[in-house]
Design a protein around this motif. Structure first.
Motif, short mmCIF file in Angstrom:
data_model
loop_
_atom_site.label_atom_id
_atom_site.label_comp_id
_atom_site.label_asym_id
_atom_site.label_seq_id
_atom_site.Cartn_x
_atom_site.Cartn_y
_atom_site.Cartn_z
N LYS A 1 0.83 -1.24 -0.08
CA LYS A 1 -0.06 0.03 -0.11
C LYS A 1 0.96 1.42 0.18
O LYS A 1 0.70 2.11 -0.82
CB LYS A 1 -0.83 0.02 1.26
CG LYS A 1 -1.81 1.17 1.39
CD LYS A 1 -2.86 1.13 2.63
CE LYS A 1 -3.70 2.19 2.75
NZ LYS A 1 -4.63 2.20 3.71
N LEU A 2 1.94 1.16 0.71
CA LEU A 2 2.99 2.39 0.85
C LEU A 2 3.64 2.46 -0.37
O LEU A 2 3.31 3.77 -0.83
CB LEU A 2 3.88 1.98 2.13
CG LEU A 2 5.12 3.08 1.95
CD1 LEU A 2 4.56 4.55 2.36
CD2 LEU A 2 6.08 2.62 3.07
N VAL A 3 4.04 1.48 -0.99
CA VAL A 3 4.77 1.61 -2.36
C VAL A 3 4.05 2.16 -3.24
O VAL A 3 4.52 2.93 -4.22
CB VAL A 3 5.47 0.28 -2.67
CG1 VAL A 3 6.10 0.22 -3.74
CG2 VAL A 3 6.58 0.12 -1.46
N HIS A 4 2.87 1.47 -3.54
CA HIS A 4 1.94 1.77 -4.44
C HIS A 4 1.61 3.28 -4.67
O HIS A 4 1.56 3.96 -5.56
CB HIS A 4 0.82 0.74 -4.94
CG HIS A 4 1.35 -0.59 -5.19
ND1 HIS A 4 0.82 -0.97 -6.46
CD2 HIS A 4 2.05 -1.47 -4.54
CE1 HIS A 4 1.39 -2.20 -6.82
NE2 HIS A 4 2.23 -2.50 -5.68
N THR A 5 1.09 3.66 -3.25
CA THR A 5 0.44 4.99 -3.19
C THR A 5 1.50 5.83 -3.40
O THR A 5 1.33 7.03 -4.22
CB THR A 5 -0.06 5.23 -1.80
OG1 THR A 5 -0.92 4.08 -1.74
CG2 THR A 5 -0.66 6.48 -1.73
#
Length: 131
Positions: free
Chosen positions: A14-18
């Motif tokens: 979630k962190l990386v994609h966002t």
């Protein structure tokens, strides 16, 4: 609703994609990343592996990653165009994304690691440049 800390692979993804969704739209970072990354799903998977290893001490081993080599190649492909401003933009987006999604010890570690990594990478890139 209180934010939770980063605790599993799904949180890291979630962190990386966002974060990289924002990077791709950034006026200074977007052209660099979009001009070099040819397979975003693969790139995001690899970055999720990296941050999972850093933040959760799980996932693939360290031998799989060489951030310095990758960033030196980017600097070469951009005509030695990476500057401290790019690293500052990257850190600002990273911190903003973390603050938007998470809070806690692991999120704080993600900030500190990124800050240290950005400083070291820029110094090593600068030292490796043709003069």
């Amino acid at each position: 609703m209180a934010k939770q800390d980063i605790s599993n692979r799904e949180d890291v993804e979630k962190l990386v994609h966002t974060f990289y969704g924002q990077v791709r739209q950034h006026p200074h970072l977007g052209p660099i990343f979009n001009g070099i990354v040819t397979n975003w799903p693969e790139h995001l998977e690899r970055l999720s592996d990296f941050w999972e290893m850093i933040l959760l001490q799980s996932g693939p081993g360290k031998q799989k990653f060489n951030p310095l080599k990758a960033h030196k190649e980017v600097d070469q492909k951009t005509g030695q165009g990476l500057t401290q401003v790019h690293f500052g933009n990257w850190l600002e987006l990273w911190f903003t994304t973390l603050d938007m999604l998470f809070e806690g010890k692991v999120a704080d570690h993600a900030k500190e690691h990124a800050r240290n990594m950005a400083s070291i990478l820029f110094l090593r890139i600068y030292e490796a440049r043709d003069r």
